[in-house]
Write an enzyme that holds these catalytic residues in place. Structure first.
Site, PDB file in Angstrom:
ATOM      1  N   TYR A 145      -2.849  -6.519  -9.810  1.00 52.58           N
ATOM      2  CA  TYR A 145      -2.496  -6.344 -11.152  1.00 52.58           C
ATOM      3  C   TYR A 145      -3.617  -5.936 -12.040  1.00 52.58           C
ATOM      4  O   TYR A 145      -3.291  -5.274 -12.946  1.00 52.58           O
ATOM      5  CB  TYR A 145      -2.134  -7.997 -11.377  1.00 52.58           C
ATOM      6  CG  TYR A 145      -0.928  -8.755 -10.827  1.00 52.58           C
ATOM      7  CD1 TYR A 145       0.128  -8.074 -10.722  1.00 52.58           C
ATOM      8  CD2 TYR A 145      -1.240  -9.808  -9.968  1.00 52.58           C
ATOM      9  CE1 TYR A 145       1.433  -8.473 -10.058  1.00 52.58           C
ATOM     10  CE2 TYR A 145      -0.067 -10.289  -9.517  1.00 52.58           C
ATOM     11  CZ  TYR A 145       1.178  -9.829  -9.285  1.00 52.58           C
ATOM     12  OH  TYR A 145       2.175 -10.369  -8.690  1.00 52.58           O
ATOM     13  N   GLY A 156       0.754  -1.356   0.048  1.00 58.07           N
ATOM     14  CA  GLY A 156       0.060   0.105  -0.028  1.00 58.07           C
ATOM     15  C   GLY A 156       0.846   1.290   0.015  1.00 58.07           C
ATOM     16  O   GLY A 156       0.203   2.380  -0.089  1.00 58.07           O
ATOM     17  N   GLY A 180       5.080  -1.978  -4.370  1.00 54.82           N
ATOM     18  CA  GLY A 180       4.585  -2.930  -5.535  1.00 54.82           C
ATOM     19  C   GLY A 180       4.573  -2.309  -6.807  1.00 54.82           C
ATOM     20  O   GLY A 180       5.063  -2.926  -7.892  1.00 54.82           O
ATOM     21  N   THR A 181       3.932  -1.163  -6.899  1.00 60.39           N
ATOM     22  CA  THR A 181       3.737  -0.604  -8.304  1.00 60.39           C
ATOM     23  C   THR A 181       5.010   0.071  -8.857  1.00 60.39           C
ATOM     24  O   THR A 181       5.144  -0.421 -10.165  1.00 60.39           O
ATOM     25  CB  THR A 181       2.935   0.833  -7.998  1.00 60.39           C
ATOM     26  OG1 THR A 181       1.555   0.402  -7.481  1.00 60.39           O
ATOM     27  CG2 THR A 181       2.418   1.454  -9.364  1.00 60.39           C
TER      28      THR A 181
END
Length: 184
Positions: A149, A111, A115-116
């Site tokens: 995703y 969050g 990850g992005t």
């Protein structure tokens, strides 16, 4: 791969960089945690040494980015908190493909954009190397990963077109050895 994809500072106290041999211990720990999460912990046989040999030897079999925290004070230490491991393959239908083998961010760091940013780096490599697509597999019970995703624009190809009619097969080492030694 160009230098702009390598060590990119990110705004939230971390950096995304290419993995080094020294990162293998952290990567193995995350591989095991991800496998445990997917109920496959008993299948993990990779070791730090094997990972180092396979990813950082003369012929790398994979490439990897890691997310590393950047300390705000001299008393804090850097910590690897996520990784994205990928390799290249070839599809006779469309050509070059980048395959995301593993992707993981420790739960307490999710969050935050890590990850992005990891996925962005893999996508940049895919674009720079003229890949026609980026493929990966998600455990059917991992709905949060699927939402992540899909939010980034990924499409579930198992429900697209005729792909539901195909099965994923493998040969394990004994089966490969048996087949390789088979007389015609």
């Amino acid at each position: 791969m160009s230098d702009k994809v390598q060590n990119c500072p990110c705004p939230l106290g971390y950096v995304i960089r290419k993995a080094t041999p020294e990162d293998c211990g952290d990567i193995v720990r995350m591989i095991k945690e991800l496998a445990q999460h997917d109920g496959l912990g008993h299948k993990v046989a990779i070791t730090e040494e094997k990972l180092r040999e396979d990813g950082f030897g003369e012929t790398p079999y994979f490439h990897c980015f890691v997310a590393e925290t950047t300390p705000k004070t001299s008393s804090e230490s850097r910590q690897i908190v996520g990784y994205a491991m990928y390799f290249f393959m070839y599809c006779t239908f469309v050509g070059r493909v980048i395959f995301l083998e593993d992707f993981y961010v420790y739960p307490q760091f999710r969050g935050s954009g890590i990850g992005t940013e990891l996925m962005k780096r893999v996508a940049q490599v895919g674009v720079e190397t003229k890949c026609t697509k980026c493929e990966f597999i998600v455990h059917d019970e991992n709905s949060s990963a699927r939402r992540f995703y899909e939010k980034l624009g990924a499409v579930n190809s198992t429900v697209e077109g005729d792909w539901r009619r195909f099965f994923w097969y493998k040969f394990d080492v004994p089966s490969m050895e048996k087949l390789a030694s088979r007389c015609s």
